[in-house]
Write a protein that holds these residues in place. Structure first.
Motif, PDB file in Angstrom:
ATOM      1  N   THR A   1       0.848  -1.198   0.000  1.00 15.21           N
ATOM      2  CA  THR A   1       0.000   0.000   0.000  1.00 15.21           C
ATOM      3  C   THR A   1       0.880   1.242   0.000  1.00 15.21           C
ATOM      4  O   THR A   1       1.808   1.342   0.805  1.00 15.21           O
ATOM      5  N   MET A   2       0.580   2.189  -0.894  1.00 12.82           N
ATOM      6  CA  MET A   2       1.478   3.323  -1.118  1.00 12.82           C
ATOM      7  C   MET A   2       1.765   4.119   0.146  1.00 12.82           C
ATOM      8  O   MET A   2       2.922   4.403   0.444  1.00 12.82           O
ATOM      9  N   ARG A   3       0.734   4.487   0.911  1.00 11.78           N
ATOM     10  CA  ARG A   3       0.982   5.368   2.055  1.00 11.78           C
ATOM     11  C   ARG A   3       1.864   4.691   3.120  1.00 11.78           C
ATOM     12  O   ARG A   3       2.672   5.350   3.782  1.00 11.78           O
ATOM     13  N   TYR A   4       1.720   3.369   3.268  1.00 15.31           N
ATOM     14  CA  TYR A   4       2.561   2.659   4.229  1.00 15.31           C
ATOM     15  C   TYR A   4       3.988   2.478   3.698  1.00 15.31           C
ATOM     16  O   TYR A   4       4.948   2.473   4.483  1.00 15.31           O
ATOM     17  N   ILE A   5       4.122   2.324   2.391  1.00 17.97           N
ATOM     18  CA  ILE A   5       5.461   2.262   1.788  1.00 17.97           C
ATOM     19  C   ILE A   5       6.186   3.579   2.010  1.00 17.97           C
ATOM     20  O   ILE A   5       7.359   3.607   2.408  1.00 17.97           O
ATOM     21  N   PHE A   6       5.486   4.695   1.780  1.00 17.05           N
ATOM     22  CA  PHE A   6       6.074   6.015   2.044  1.00 17.05           C
ATOM     23  C   PHE A   6       6.417   6.181   3.525  1.00 17.05           C
ATOM     24  O   PHE A   6       7.447   6.747   3.877  1.00 17.05           O
ATOM     25  N   PHE A   7       5.526   5.671   4.366  1.00 12.80           N
ATOM     26  CA  PHE A   7       5.756   5.737   5.816  1.00 12.80           C
ATOM     27  C   PHE A   7       7.042   4.996   6.184  1.00 12.80           C
ATOM     28  O   PHE A   7       7.842   5.475   6.998  1.00 12.80           O
ATOM     29  N   SER A   8       7.258   3.843   5.564  1.00 13.81           N
ATOM     30  CA  SER A   8       8.480   3.071   5.844  1.00 13.81           C
ATOM     31  C   SER A   8       9.722   3.807   5.356  1.00 13.81           C
ATOM     32  O   SER A   8      10.788   3.721   5.980  1.00 13.81           O
ATOM     33  N   VAL A   9       9.592   4.540   4.254  1.00 12.79           N
ATOM     34  CA  VAL A   9      10.724   5.324   3.741  1.00 12.79           C
ATOM     35  C   VAL A   9      11.124   6.398   4.752  1.00 12.79           C
ATOM     36  O   VAL A   9      12.320   6.602   5.021  1.00 12.79           O
ATOM     37  N   THR A  10      10.130   7.082   5.335  1.00 11.56           N
ATOM     38  CA  THR A  10      10.441   8.099   6.344  1.00 11.56           C
ATOM     39  C   THR A  10      11.067   7.464   7.586  1.00 11.56           C
ATOM     40  O   THR A  10      11.982   8.037   8.187  1.00 11.56           O
ATOM     41  N   LEU A  11      10.593   6.264   7.964  1.00 13.47           N
ATOM     42  CA  LEU A  11      11.169   5.564   9.125  1.00 13.47           C
ATOM     43  C   LEU A  11      12.640   5.217   8.889  1.00 13.47           C
ATOM     44  O   LEU A  11      13.491   5.470   9.745  1.00 13.47           O
ATOM     45  N   LEU A  12      12.939   4.641   7.738  1.00 14.71           N
ATOM     46  CA  LEU A  12      14.310   4.256   7.412  1.00 14.71           C
ATOM     47  C   LEU A  12      15.205   5.484   7.274  1.00 14.71           C
ATOM     48  O   LEU A  12      16.342   5.503   7.753  1.00 14.71           O
ATOM     49  N   SER A  13      14.664   6.524   6.625  1.00 10.82           N
ATOM     50  CA  SER A  13      15.412   7.774   6.454  1.00 10.82           C
ATOM     51  C   SER A  13      15.726   8.409   7.801  1.00 10.82           C
ATOM     52  O   SER A  13      16.876   8.798   8.065  1.00 10.82           O
ATOM     53  N   ASP A  14      14.729   8.496   8.665  1.00 14.48           N
ATOM     54  CA  ASP A  14      14.923   9.114   9.983  1.00 14.48           C
ATOM     55  C   ASP A  14      15.887   8.309  10.845  1.00 14.48           C
ATOM     56  O   ASP A  14      16.709   8.872  11.577  1.00 14.48           O
ATOM     57  N   SER A  15      15.805   6.983  10.761  1.00 18.70           N
ATOM     58  CA  SER A  15      16.701   6.133  11.544  1.00 18.70           C
ATOM     59  C   SER A  15      18.146   6.298  11.081  1.00 18.70           C
ATOM     60  O   SER A  15      19.074   6.353  11.902  1.00 18.70           O
ATOM     61  N   LEU A  16      18.332   6.395   9.763  1.00 18.12           N
ATOM     62  CA  LEU A  16      19.682   6.597   9.223  1.00 18.12           C
ATOM     63  C   LEU A  16      20.255   7.935   9.686  1.00 18.12           C
ATOM     64  O   LEU A  16      21.430   8.020  10.076  1.00 18.12           O
ATOM     65  N   ILE A  17      19.424   8.972   9.673  1.00 17.48           N
ATOM     66  CA  ILE A  17      19.876  10.294  10.120  1.00 17.48           C
ATOM     67  C   ILE A  17      20.218  10.271  11.612  1.00 17.48           C
ATOM     68  O   ILE A  17      21.212  10.866  12.040  1.00 17.48           O
TER      69      ILE A  17
END
Length: 314
Positions: free
Chosen positions: A51-67
Protein backbone atom coordinates in the motif's frame (compact mmCIF):
# COMPACT_ATOMS: atom_id res chain seq x y z
CA UNK A 1 41.76 35.10 40.26
CA UNK A 2 40.91 35.52 36.59
CA UNK A 3 42.66 32.24 35.72
CA UNK A 4 40.71 30.43 38.43
CA UNK A 5 37.41 31.87 37.17
CA UNK A 6 38.19 30.85 33.60
CA UNK A 7 39.19 27.32 34.64
CA UNK A 8 35.99 26.96 36.67
CA UNK A 9 33.96 28.28 33.75
CA UNK A 10 35.72 25.86 31.36
CA UNK A 11 35.09 22.98 33.79
CA UNK A 12 31.41 23.90 34.02
CA UNK A 13 31.14 24.01 30.22
CA UNK A 14 32.85 20.61 29.88
CA UNK A 15 30.58 19.11 32.56
CA UNK A 16 27.52 20.54 30.85
CA UNK A 17 28.57 19.16 27.47
CA UNK A 18 29.22 15.76 29.10
CA UNK A 19 25.67 15.75 30.46
CA UNK A 20 24.32 16.85 27.09
CA UNK A 21 26.13 14.06 25.22
CA UNK A 22 24.82 11.43 27.68
CA UNK A 23 21.26 12.73 27.31
CA UNK A 24 21.59 12.64 23.51
CA UNK A 25 22.84 9.02 23.60
CA UNK A 26 19.88 7.95 25.75
CA UNK A 27 17.42 9.70 23.45
CA UNK A 28 18.99 8.22 20.31
CA UNK A 29 18.79 4.70 21.76
CA UNK A 30 15.13 5.17 22.79
CA UNK A 31 14.16 6.71 19.45
CA UNK A 32 15.94 4.00 17.44
CA UNK A 33 14.19 1.27 19.46
CA UNK A 34 10.80 2.87 18.77
CA UNK A 35 11.59 3.27 15.06
CA UNK A 36 12.80 -0.33 14.88
CA UNK A 37 9.54 -1.59 16.38
CA UNK A 38 7.61 0.44 13.78
CA UNK A 39 9.79 -0.94 10.94
CA UNK A 40 9.30 -4.54 12.18
CA UNK A 41 5.54 -3.93 12.31
CA UNK A 42 5.60 -2.61 8.73
CA UNK A 43 7.21 -5.81 7.44
CA UNK A 44 4.88 -8.04 9.48
CA UNK A 45 1.86 -7.63 7.14
CA UNK A 46 1.65 -7.96 3.34
CA UNK A 47 -0.95 -5.19 3.29
CA UNK A 48 1.54 -2.60 4.57
CA UNK A 49 4.28 -3.13 2.00
CA UNK A 50 1.80 -3.26 -0.89
CA UNK A 51 0.00 0.00 0.00
CA UNK A 52 1.48 3.32 -1.12
CA UNK A 53 0.98 5.37 2.05
CA UNK A 54 2.56 2.66 4.23
CA UNK A 55 5.46 2.26 1.79
CA UNK A 56 6.07 6.01 2.04
CA UNK A 57 5.76 5.74 5.82
CA UNK A 58 8.48 3.07 5.84
CA UNK A 59 10.72 5.32 3.74
CA UNK A 60 10.44 8.10 6.34
CA UNK A 61 11.17 5.56 9.13
CA UNK A 62 14.31 4.26 7.41
CA UNK A 63 15.41 7.77 6.45
CA UNK A 64 14.92 9.11 9.98
CA UNK A 65 16.70 6.13 11.54
CA UNK A 66 19.68 6.60 9.22
CA UNK A 67 19.88 10.29 10.12
CA UNK A 68 19.68 9.46 13.84
CA UNK A 69 22.60 7.04 13.55
CA UNK A 70 24.83 9.14 11.29
CA UNK A 71 24.27 12.44 13.09
CA UNK A 72 25.02 10.73 16.40
CA UNK A 73 28.24 9.27 14.99
CA UNK A 74 29.30 12.76 13.85
CA UNK A 75 28.42 14.16 17.28
CA UNK A 76 30.61 11.57 19.05
CA UNK A 77 33.49 12.04 16.60
CA UNK A 78 33.31 15.79 17.13
CA UNK A 79 33.06 15.47 20.92
CA UNK A 80 36.10 13.17 21.18
CA UNK A 81 37.99 15.30 18.60
CA UNK A 82 38.46 12.34 16.23
CA UNK A 83 39.51 13.42 12.75
CA UNK A 84 38.83 11.73 9.41
CA UNK A 85 39.78 12.23 5.78
CA UNK A 86 37.81 15.00 4.08
CA UNK A 87 36.92 12.52 1.32
CA UNK A 88 35.20 10.25 3.88
CA UNK A 89 33.45 13.27 5.37
CA UNK A 90 32.11 14.13 1.89
CA UNK A 91 30.53 10.66 1.67
CA UNK A 92 28.88 11.08 5.09
CA UNK A 93 27.64 14.53 4.07
CA UNK A 94 26.04 13.11 0.91
CA UNK A 95 23.99 10.59 2.90
CA UNK A 96 23.03 13.03 5.66
CA UNK A 97 22.07 15.87 3.32
CA UNK A 98 20.20 13.51 0.95
CA UNK A 99 18.02 11.96 3.66
CA UNK A 100 17.47 15.30 5.38
CA UNK A 101 15.46 16.19 2.25
CA UNK A 102 14.03 12.71 1.62
CA UNK A 103 11.85 12.85 4.75
CA UNK A 104 10.00 16.17 4.04
CA UNK A 105 9.60 15.34 0.34
CA UNK A 106 8.22 11.89 1.20
CA UNK A 107 5.78 13.52 3.64
CA UNK A 108 4.69 15.82 0.80
CA UNK A 109 4.13 12.75 -1.38
CA UNK A 110 2.03 11.22 1.43
CA UNK A 111 -0.06 14.40 1.46
CA UNK A 112 -0.61 14.13 -2.30
CA UNK A 113 -1.61 10.47 -1.85
CA UNK A 114 -4.31 11.57 0.62
CA UNK A 115 -5.39 14.26 -1.86
CA UNK A 116 -5.84 11.61 -4.58
CA UNK A 117 -7.68 9.28 -2.15
CA UNK A 118 -10.17 11.98 -1.14
CA UNK A 119 -10.53 14.09 -4.30
CA UNK A 120 -9.97 11.43 -6.98
CA UNK A 121 -11.19 8.17 -5.35
CA UNK A 122 -11.96 6.42 -8.66
CA UNK A 123 -8.35 6.84 -9.82
CA UNK A 124 -6.72 6.13 -6.48
CA UNK A 125 -6.07 2.42 -7.17
CA UNK A 126 -4.53 3.28 -10.55
CA UNK A 127 -2.36 6.21 -9.44
CA UNK A 128 -1.34 4.85 -6.02
CA UNK A 129 -0.32 1.29 -6.86
CA UNK A 130 2.77 -0.45 -5.47
CA UNK A 131 4.56 0.12 -8.78
CA UNK A 132 3.76 3.83 -8.65
CA UNK A 133 5.04 3.99 -5.05
CA UNK A 134 8.41 2.51 -6.05
CA UNK A 135 8.67 4.93 -8.98
CA UNK A 136 7.85 7.82 -6.63
CA UNK A 137 10.61 6.74 -4.22
CA UNK A 138 13.15 6.98 -7.07
CA UNK A 139 11.80 10.44 -8.02
CA UNK A 140 11.90 11.56 -4.35
CA UNK A 141 15.57 10.59 -4.09
CA UNK A 142 16.30 12.37 -7.37
CA UNK A 143 14.65 15.59 -6.20
CA UNK A 144 16.37 15.31 -2.80
CA UNK A 145 19.79 15.02 -4.44
CA UNK A 146 19.56 18.39 -6.22
CA UNK A 147 20.63 20.59 -3.23
CA UNK A 148 23.55 18.27 -2.41
CA UNK A 149 24.67 18.24 -6.05
CA UNK A 150 24.69 22.06 -6.15
CA UNK A 151 26.48 22.48 -2.79
CA UNK A 152 29.11 19.83 -3.56
CA UNK A 153 29.66 21.15 -7.10
CA UNK A 154 30.55 24.55 -5.63
CA UNK A 155 32.71 22.86 -2.99
CA UNK A 156 34.61 20.74 -5.57
CA UNK A 157 35.16 23.81 -7.77
CA UNK A 158 36.53 25.83 -4.81
CA UNK A 159 38.60 23.19 -2.96
CA UNK A 160 42.08 22.05 -3.94
CA UNK A 161 42.70 18.38 -4.78
CA UNK A 162 45.03 17.95 -1.80
CA UNK A 163 42.20 18.89 0.58
CA UNK A 164 40.45 15.51 0.16
CA UNK A 165 43.39 13.58 1.66
CA UNK A 166 43.74 15.93 4.65
CA UNK A 167 42.35 14.99 8.06
CA UNK A 168 39.87 17.15 9.93
CA UNK A 169 36.94 16.97 12.36
CA UNK A 170 33.95 16.27 10.12
CA UNK A 171 31.29 18.99 10.17
CA UNK A 172 28.46 19.77 7.79
CA UNK A 173 29.47 23.44 7.87
CA UNK A 174 32.91 22.77 6.37
CA UNK A 175 31.49 22.53 2.84
CA UNK A 176 30.56 26.22 2.77
CA UNK A 177 33.70 28.29 2.15
CA UNK A 178 32.42 31.74 1.24
CA UNK A 179 29.42 33.88 2.13
CA UNK A 180 27.87 33.54 -1.33
CA UNK A 181 28.00 29.74 -0.95
CA UNK A 182 25.78 30.20 2.09
CA UNK A 183 23.41 32.42 0.09
CA UNK A 184 23.07 29.73 -2.62
CA UNK A 185 22.36 27.10 0.05
CA UNK A 186 19.76 29.33 1.71
CA UNK A 187 18.10 30.06 -1.65
CA UNK A 188 17.79 26.32 -2.34
CA UNK A 189 16.25 25.68 1.08
CA UNK A 190 13.78 28.55 0.59
CA UNK A 191 12.81 27.19 -2.83
CA UNK A 192 12.07 23.75 -1.38
CA UNK A 193 10.18 25.31 1.52
CA UNK A 194 8.01 27.32 -0.90
CA UNK A 195 7.20 24.32 -3.13
CA UNK A 196 6.33 22.09 -0.15
CA UNK A 197 4.25 24.86 1.46
CA UNK A 198 2.26 25.43 -1.77
CA UNK A 199 1.65 21.67 -2.14
CA UNK A 200 0.36 21.35 1.44
CA UNK A 201 -1.91 24.41 1.16
CA UNK A 202 -3.26 23.24 -2.25
CA UNK A 203 -4.05 19.74 -0.89
CA UNK A 204 -5.65 21.17 2.26
CA UNK A 205 -7.94 23.54 0.32
CA UNK A 206 -9.03 20.86 -2.15
CA UNK A 207 -9.76 18.30 0.60
CA UNK A 208 -11.60 20.96 2.62
CA UNK A 209 -13.90 21.66 -0.33
CA UNK A 210 -14.66 17.96 -0.73
CA UNK A 211 -15.23 17.62 3.04
CA UNK A 212 -17.82 20.41 3.03
CA UNK A 213 -19.67 18.87 0.07
CA UNK A 214 -19.55 15.27 1.38
CA UNK A 215 -22.18 13.60 3.54
CA UNK A 216 -22.53 10.54 5.78
CA UNK A 217 -19.69 8.01 5.70
CA UNK A 218 -17.90 9.91 2.93
CA UNK A 219 -17.83 13.01 5.11
CA UNK A 220 -16.25 11.06 7.97
CA UNK A 221 -13.54 9.61 5.69
CA UNK A 222 -12.90 13.00 4.11
CA UNK A 223 -12.43 14.76 7.45
CA UNK A 224 -10.09 11.93 8.50
CA UNK A 225 -8.05 12.60 5.36
CA UNK A 226 -8.01 16.30 6.21
CA UNK A 227 -6.69 15.62 9.72
CA UNK A 228 -3.97 13.45 8.17
CA UNK A 229 -2.93 16.34 5.93
CA UNK A 230 -2.76 18.62 8.99
CA UNK A 231 -0.54 16.05 10.74
CA UNK A 232 1.75 15.92 7.70
CA UNK A 233 1.87 19.72 7.71
CA UNK A 234 3.02 19.66 11.35
CA UNK A 235 5.65 16.99 10.57
CA UNK A 236 6.88 19.07 7.63
CA UNK A 237 7.03 22.21 9.76
CA UNK A 238 9.45 20.49 12.15
CA UNK A 239 11.56 19.24 9.23
CA UNK A 240 11.65 22.67 7.58
CA UNK A 241 12.59 24.42 10.83
CA UNK A 242 15.54 22.03 11.00
CA UNK A 243 16.71 23.31 7.60
CA UNK A 244 16.79 26.85 9.02
CA UNK A 245 18.67 25.90 12.21
CA UNK A 246 22.22 26.27 10.74
CA UNK A 247 21.48 29.85 9.71
CA UNK A 248 20.05 30.71 13.15
CA UNK A 249 23.06 29.11 14.85
CA UNK A 250 25.52 31.01 12.63
CA UNK A 251 23.89 34.30 13.69
CA UNK A 252 23.93 33.32 17.40
CA UNK A 253 27.63 32.36 17.18
CA UNK A 254 28.45 35.99 16.41
CA UNK A 255 26.82 37.03 19.72
CA UNK A 256 28.02 34.57 22.38
CA UNK A 257 29.74 31.15 22.38
CA UNK A 258 27.87 29.79 25.43
CA UNK A 259 24.54 30.89 23.94
CA UNK A 260 25.54 29.22 20.67
CA UNK A 261 26.24 25.90 22.48
CA UNK A 262 22.86 26.01 24.24
CA UNK A 263 20.92 27.02 21.12
CA UNK A 264 22.60 24.33 19.04
CA UNK A 265 21.86 21.69 21.68
CA UNK A 266 18.21 22.79 21.90
CA UNK A 267 17.83 22.77 18.10
CA UNK A 268 19.44 19.35 17.83
CA UNK A 269 17.11 17.79 20.42
CA UNK A 270 13.93 19.62 19.38
CA UNK A 271 14.16 19.79 15.59
CA UNK A 272 16.56 16.98 14.70
CA UNK A 273 16.18 14.09 17.14
CA UNK A 274 12.59 14.39 18.40
CA UNK A 275 10.80 14.66 15.01
CA UNK A 276 12.73 11.62 13.74
CA UNK A 277 10.82 9.46 16.22
CA UNK A 278 7.77 11.29 17.57
CA UNK A 279 6.24 12.20 14.18
CA UNK A 280 6.36 8.61 12.81
CA UNK A 281 5.16 7.28 16.18
CA UNK A 282 2.16 9.63 16.24
CA UNK A 283 1.32 8.72 12.64
CA UNK A 284 1.63 4.98 13.39
CA UNK A 285 -0.52 5.18 16.53
CA UNK A 286 -3.12 7.30 14.76
CA UNK A 287 -3.55 4.85 11.87
CA UNK A 288 -6.02 2.21 13.02
CA UNK A 289 -4.63 -0.73 11.01
CA UNK A 290 -1.01 0.03 11.83
CA UNK A 291 -1.82 0.60 15.50
CA UNK A 292 -3.56 -2.80 15.79
CA UNK A 293 -0.59 -4.52 14.12
CA UNK A 294 1.87 -2.66 16.38
CA UNK A 295 -0.18 -3.53 19.47
CA UNK A 296 -0.35 -7.21 18.49
CA UNK A 297 3.38 -7.32 17.69
CA UNK A 298 4.32 -5.64 20.98
CA UNK A 299 2.05 -7.79 23.17
CA UNK A 300 3.01 -10.99 21.35
CA UNK A 301 6.72 -10.18 21.71
CA UNK A 302 6.28 -9.40 25.41
CA UNK A 303 4.33 -12.61 26.08
CA UNK A 304 6.83 -14.70 24.13
CA UNK A 305 9.74 -13.16 26.06
CA UNK A 306 7.90 -13.77 29.35
CA UNK A 307 7.26 -17.42 28.39
CA UNK A 308 10.96 -17.93 27.51
CA UNK A 309 11.98 -16.49 30.91
CA UNK A 310 9.57 -18.80 32.73
CA UNK A 311 10.85 -21.83 30.80
CA UNK A 312 14.47 -20.93 31.60
CA UNK A 313 13.63 -20.95 35.33
CA UNK A 314 11.97 -24.38 35.17
Amino acid sequence: MTDNDSSVGGGYLLHQINDQVIIVQLLVIIFLCINLSLIVTFFSKDFFYTTMRYIFFSVTLLSDSLILIMSDILLLLSYFRITMQIGMCVIMYIFLALYTFVTPITLTAMTLERFVAVCMPLRHAELCSTRSALQCIVIIHGISSIPITVVLSIFFASASHSLYTQYSICSMDMFVFLQWHNHVKLALYQCYFLIIFITIVFSYIKIMKVAKAASGQNKKLTWKGLRTVILHAFQLLLCLIQLWCPFIEAAVLQIDLMLYVNVRYFNYITFNLAPRCLSPLIYGLRDEKFFLALKYKTLFGFLRAKTNIQISFV
